[in-house]
Design a protein around this motif. Structure first.
Motif, short mmCIF file in Angstrom:
data_model
loop_
_atom_site.label_atom_id
_atom_site.label_comp_id
_atom_site.label_asym_id
_atom_site.label_seq_id
_atom_site.Cartn_x
_atom_site.Cartn_y
_atom_site.Cartn_z
N MET A 1 0.78 -1.22 -0.07
CA MET A 1 0.00 0.06 0.01
C MET A 1 0.87 1.42 0.08
O MET A 1 1.81 1.32 0.15
CB MET A 1 -0.84 0.13 1.12
N ASN A 2 0.42 2.17 -0.52
CA ASN A 2 0.98 3.51 -0.45
C ASN A 2 0.00 4.88 0.08
O ASN A 2 -1.38 4.22 -0.41
CB ASN A 2 1.71 3.95 -1.54
N ALA A 3 0.41 5.79 0.46
CA ALA A 3 -0.46 6.86 0.63
C ALA A 3 0.18 8.15 0.30
O ALA A 3 1.29 8.52 0.60
CB ALA A 3 -0.86 7.05 2.11
N LEU A 4 -0.61 9.01 -0.61
CA LEU A 4 -0.44 10.22 -1.08
C LEU A 4 -0.83 11.36 0.34
O LEU A 4 -2.06 11.11 0.37
CB LEU A 4 -0.83 10.53 -2.31
N GLN A 5 -0.15 12.07 0.66
CA GLN A 5 -0.77 12.73 2.12
C GLN A 5 -0.13 14.18 1.70
O GLN A 5 0.85 14.57 1.37
CB GLN A 5 -0.20 12.14 3.33
N ALA A 6 -1.26 15.36 2.02
CA ALA A 6 -0.96 16.60 2.12
C ALA A 6 -1.39 17.04 3.69
O ALA A 6 -2.36 16.48 4.25
CB ALA A 6 -1.94 17.34 1.16
N THR A 7 -0.58 17.89 4.19
CA THR A 7 -0.82 18.31 5.49
C THR A 7 -1.00 19.77 5.56
O THR A 7 -0.11 20.82 5.03
CB THR A 7 0.35 18.03 6.46
N LEU A 8 -1.94 20.33 6.03
CA LEU A 8 -1.79 22.00 6.47
C LEU A 8 -1.96 22.14 7.79
O LEU A 8 -2.77 21.74 8.78
CB LEU A 8 -3.25 22.55 5.81
N GLU A 9 -0.99 22.99 8.31
CA GLU A 9 -0.75 23.40 9.72
C GLU A 9 -0.95 24.72 10.01
O GLU A 9 -0.19 25.67 9.39
CB GLU A 9 0.78 22.89 10.19
N LEU A 10 -1.84 25.13 11.05
CA LEU A 10 -2.25 26.62 11.26
C LEU A 10 -1.84 26.81 12.55
O LEU A 10 -2.27 25.90 13.61
CB LEU A 10 -3.68 26.87 11.06
N HIS A 11 -1.10 27.93 12.91
CA HIS A 11 -1.05 28.44 14.45
C HIS A 11 -1.67 29.82 14.52
O HIS A 11 -1.00 30.80 14.53
CB HIS A 11 0.56 28.56 14.41
N PRO A 12 -2.91 29.78 14.87
CA PRO A 12 -3.65 30.89 15.24
C PRO A 12 -3.04 31.64 16.32
O PRO A 12 -3.39 32.96 16.27
CB PRO A 12 -5.39 30.63 15.52
N THR A 13 -2.79 31.20 17.51
CA THR A 13 -1.94 31.88 18.53
C THR A 13 -0.85 31.07 18.79
O THR A 13 -0.62 29.82 18.51
CB THR A 13 -3.05 31.90 19.91
N PRO A 14 0.06 31.63 19.75
CA PRO A 14 1.17 30.68 20.15
C PRO A 14 0.77 29.68 20.77
O PRO A 14 1.83 28.48 20.81
CB PRO A 14 1.91 31.71 20.94
N LYS A 15 -0.29 29.34 21.37
CA LYS A 15 -0.63 28.40 22.04
C LYS A 15 -1.62 27.31 21.50
O LYS A 15 -1.91 26.28 21.86
CB LYS A 15 -1.36 28.72 23.44
N ASP A 16 -1.93 27.71 20.35
CA ASP A 16 -2.96 26.86 19.72
C ASP A 16 -2.44 26.30 18.34
O ASP A 16 -1.79 27.12 17.44
CB ASP A 16 -4.25 27.63 19.32
N THR A 17 -2.60 24.81 17.99
CA THR A 17 -2.33 24.65 16.72
C THR A 17 -3.34 23.70 16.00
O THR A 17 -3.96 22.97 16.58
CB THR A 17 -0.97 23.55 16.70
N VAL A 18 -3.79 23.92 14.85
CA VAL A 18 -4.65 23.17 14.21
C VAL A 18 -4.14 22.61 12.97
O VAL A 18 -3.33 23.26 12.23
CB VAL A 18 -5.99 23.98 13.72
N ILE A 19 -4.27 21.14 12.68
CA ILE A 19 -3.62 20.57 11.74
C ILE A 19 -4.67 19.52 10.73
O ILE A 19 -5.54 18.95 11.40
CB ILE A 19 -2.67 19.50 12.05
N ALA A 20 -4.74 19.81 9.64
CA ALA A 20 -5.45 18.86 8.78
C ALA A 20 -4.66 18.01 7.67
O ALA A 20 -3.74 18.63 7.39
CB ALA A 20 -6.30 19.93 7.89
N TYR A 21 -4.77 16.57 8.08
CA TYR A 21 -4.19 15.95 7.00
C TYR A 21 -5.28 15.28 6.08
O TYR A 21 -6.21 14.77 6.34
CB TYR A 21 -3.80 14.62 7.79
#
Length: 113
Positions: A1-21
């Protein structure tokens, strides 16, 4: 198997991280067991039954995973996430129709001392 992956990482504040895979999962080889004989089944294409292993179409799933991490203090982190895996033609053929969407979630607190 293989996976093609894209990631988007956002840092709205220094203490918060939102990541979409986002991932597209494919089988490398048709008719081969994906892992430990998974997708092995009996088929009767003509007069004689035949054991088939693996999938006959390469597209297995499209996956979405969203994760949120909050730094509560320098020693404590909160992580929550949700995921969904949408079956594609390789899996749908195995079940003889549209396979259900697989979902999951997580909540985790890490405290370091």
């Amino acid at each position: 198997m293989n996976a093609l992956q894209a990631t988007l990482e956002l840092h709205p504040t220094p203490k918060d991280t939102v990541i979409a895979y986002l991932a597209q999962v494919r089988a490398n080889q048709m008719g081969s067991p994906l892992q430990f004989g998974q997708a092995t089944r009996l088929d009767v294409p003509g007069d004689a039954p035949v054991v088939i292993s693996g999938v006959l179409r390469p597209m297995l799933a499209n996956d979405v995973y969203l994760k949120y991490v909050r730094v509560i203090n320098p020693n404590t982190y909160l992580t929550v996430g949700v995921s969904a895996s949408f079956a594609q033609s390789g899996v749908n053929q195995l079940v003889g129709g549209q396979a259900r969407t697989w979902t999951g979630w997580l909540a985790n607190v890490v405290w370091m001392y």
